[in-house]
Write a protein that holds these residues in place. Structure first.
Motif, PDB file in Angstrom:
ATOM      1  N   UNK A  40      15.944   8.540   4.580  1.00 55.37           N
ATOM      2  CA  UNK A  40      16.929   8.346   5.656  1.00 55.37           C
ATOM      3  C   UNK A  40      18.228   7.737   5.145  1.00 55.37           C
ATOM      4  N   UNK A  41      19.313   8.123   5.807  1.00 55.44           N
ATOM      5  CA  UNK A  41      20.622   7.556   5.457  1.00 55.44           C
ATOM      6  C   UNK A  41      20.662   6.054   5.706  1.00 55.44           C
ATOM      7  N   UNK A  42      19.788   5.570   6.561  1.00 57.07           N
ATOM      8  CA  UNK A  42      19.766   4.139   6.878  1.00 57.07           C
ATOM      9  C   UNK A  42      19.178   3.302   5.745  1.00 57.07           C
ATOM     10  N   UNK A  43      18.578   3.946   4.742  1.00 58.34           N
ATOM     11  CA  UNK A  43      18.000   3.225   3.609  1.00 58.34           C
ATOM     12  C   UNK A  43      19.124   2.571   2.811  1.00 58.34           C
ATOM     13  N   UNK A  44      18.992   1.260   2.570  1.00 55.47           N
ATOM     14  CA  UNK A  44      20.053   0.536   1.874  1.00 55.47           C
ATOM     15  C   UNK A  44      19.575  -0.216   0.637  1.00 55.47           C
ATOM     16  N   UNK A  45      18.256  -0.446   0.511  1.00 57.37           N
ATOM     17  CA  UNK A  45      17.780  -1.333  -0.549  1.00 57.37           C
ATOM     18  C   UNK A  45      16.454  -0.855  -1.128  1.00 57.37           C
ATOM     19  N   UNK A  46      16.050  -1.506  -2.191  1.00 56.97           N
ATOM     20  CA  UNK A  46      14.760  -1.216  -2.808  1.00 56.97           C
ATOM     21  C   UNK A  46      13.630  -1.478  -1.818  1.00 56.97           C
ATOM     22  N   UNK A  47      13.753  -2.509  -1.045  1.00 52.07           N
ATOM     23  CA  UNK A  47      12.733  -2.833  -0.036  1.00 52.07           C
ATOM     24  C   UNK A  47      12.583  -1.694   0.972  1.00 52.07           C
ATOM     25  N   UNK A  63      -5.876   2.104  -9.988  1.00 49.21           N
ATOM     26  CA  UNK A  63      -7.040   1.258  -9.768  1.00 49.21           C
ATOM     27  C   UNK A  63      -7.079   0.916  -8.276  1.00 49.21           C
ATOM     28  N   UNK A  64      -8.257   0.650  -7.788  1.00 48.22           N
ATOM     29  CA  UNK A  64      -8.407   0.321  -6.372  1.00 48.22           C
ATOM     30  C   UNK A  64      -8.447  -1.189  -6.205  1.00 48.22           C
ATOM     31  N   UNK A  65      -7.650  -1.663  -5.300  1.00 43.08           N
ATOM     32  CA  UNK A  65      -7.647  -3.093  -4.985  1.00 43.08           C
ATOM     33  C   UNK A  65      -8.202  -3.269  -3.576  1.00 43.08           C
ATOM     34  N   UNK A  66      -8.924  -4.349  -3.386  1.00 43.85           N
ATOM     35  CA  UNK A  66      -9.489  -4.609  -2.059  1.00 43.85           C
ATOM     36  C   UNK A  66      -8.424  -5.110  -1.093  1.00 43.85           C
ATOM     37  N   UNK A  67      -7.326  -5.555  -1.640  1.00 40.44           N
ATOM     38  CA  UNK A  67      -6.211  -6.034  -0.816  1.00 40.44           C
ATOM     39  C   UNK A  67      -5.078  -5.026  -0.889  1.00 40.44           C
ATOM     40  N   UNK A  68      -4.040  -5.295  -0.173  1.00 38.84           N
ATOM     41  CA  UNK A  68      -2.864  -4.427  -0.251  1.00 38.84           C
ATOM     42  C   UNK A  68      -2.174  -4.618  -1.593  1.00 38.84           C
ATOM     43  N   UNK A  69      -1.420  -3.608  -1.989  1.00 40.90           N
ATOM     44  CA  UNK A  69      -0.645  -3.691  -3.218  1.00 40.90           C
ATOM     45  C   UNK A  69       0.686  -4.364  -2.917  1.00 40.90           C
ATOM     46  N   UNK A  70       1.199  -5.130  -3.876  1.00 36.49           N
ATOM     47  CA  UNK A  70       2.503  -5.744  -3.666  1.00 36.49           C
ATOM     48  C   UNK A  70       3.604  -4.741  -4.045  1.00 36.49           C
ATOM     49  N   UNK A  71       4.847  -5.088  -3.764  1.00 33.98           N
ATOM     50  CA  UNK A  71       5.963  -4.167  -3.999  1.00 33.98           C
ATOM     51  C   UNK A  71       6.089  -3.753  -5.465  1.00 33.98           C
ATOM     52  N   UNK A  72       5.882  -4.694  -6.382  1.00 33.51           N
ATOM     53  CA  UNK A  72       5.976  -4.348  -7.810  1.00 33.51           C
ATOM     54  C   UNK A  72       4.906  -3.334  -8.204  1.00 33.51           C
ATOM     55  N   UNK A  73       3.687  -3.494  -7.692  1.00 33.46           N
ATOM     56  CA  UNK A  73       2.619  -2.553  -7.997  1.00 33.46           C
ATOM     57  C   UNK A  73       2.945  -1.175  -7.414  1.00 33.46           C
ATOM     58  N   UNK A  78       4.567   4.311  -8.124  1.00 31.41           N
ATOM     59  CA  UNK A  78       5.511   5.342  -7.694  1.00 31.41           C
ATOM     60  C   UNK A  78       6.223   5.970  -8.897  1.00 31.41           C
ATOM     61  N   UNK A  79       6.593   5.174  -9.868  1.00 30.07           N
ATOM     62  CA  UNK A  79       7.245   5.709 -11.073  1.00 30.07           C
ATOM     63  C   UNK A  79       6.320   6.708 -11.763  1.00 30.07           C
ATOM     64  N   UNK A  80       5.035   6.376 -11.857  1.00 30.89           N
ATOM     65  CA  UNK A  80       4.062   7.320 -12.423  1.00 30.89           C
ATOM     66  C   UNK A  80       3.947   8.568 -11.555  1.00 30.89           C
ATOM     67  N   UNK A  81       3.962   8.391 -10.237  1.00 32.15           N
ATOM     68  CA  UNK A  81       3.867   9.500  -9.302  1.00 32.15           C
ATOM     69  C   UNK A  81       5.046  10.463  -9.498  1.00 32.15           C
TER      70      UNK A  81
END
Length: 162
Positions: A40-47, A63-73, A78-81
């Motif tokens: 979207x054009x509204x996207x402004x940041x890495x977040x 790898x599978x984590x039982x918790x959510x992944x953080x932004x760095x992960x 995504x870079x690999x994707x």
């Protein structure tokens, strides 16, 4: 102008008005055979970008984590994707995005394409003017044994000046 592309390079559409850039983009996308992912054009940041990546599942955890992944992960996954998938990312009016983020995403996709010439994920961006972006990219992309940083940028970007 013929808008049939092999998408061997990333494409920057620059100049004229937003409406003219959008029209040119639409003509290019008519003949696209890649999976299309519009940001979207509204996207402004890495977040903002990571929220979209997560919502559209544009990452593959190794790898599978039982918790959510953080932004760095998520960003690492995504870079690999990006390197493993055959998609076309569309960013319209990218001059409105935070400079630090815009440079980082461009650096990643250019370095990926330079290292893997058959990389499937490409980008199309519309911008008012590419001069500042090109100059800054020439300072941060990876140099190769045979190409300077500037040559890497030039060989991986196709600029359509309207």
């Amino acid at each position: 102008m013929d808008y049939r592309f092999t998408f061997q390079k990333h494409i920057l559409i620059v100049g004229k008005t937003e409406e003219e850039r959008h029209k040119t983009l639409a003509q290019i996308l008519e003949n696209n055979n890649l999976e299309l992912i519009r940001f979207p054009k509204s996207m402004k940041s890495l977040s903002d970008y990571l929220n979209i990546v997560q919502a559209k599942k544009l990452f593959s955890p190794f790898y599978e984590a039982k918790r959510k992944y953080n932004d760095n992960q998520i960003f690492d996954f995504h870079i690999d994707w990006i390197a493993e998938n055959n998609s076309l990312f569309v960013f319209e009016e990218f001059q409105n995005v935070d400079d630090k983020f815009s440079l980082e995403i461009m650096r990643i996709v250019i370095n990926n394409l330079e290292a893997n010439h058959r990389s499937g994920t490409k980008i199309i961006m519309t911008l008012e003017d590419e001069t500042g972006l090109i100059n800054r990219l020439g300072e941060i992309v990876n140099e190769t044994e045979y190409k300077t940083k500037t040559q890497v940028v030039e060989s991986n970007l196709q600029i359509i000046a309207l």
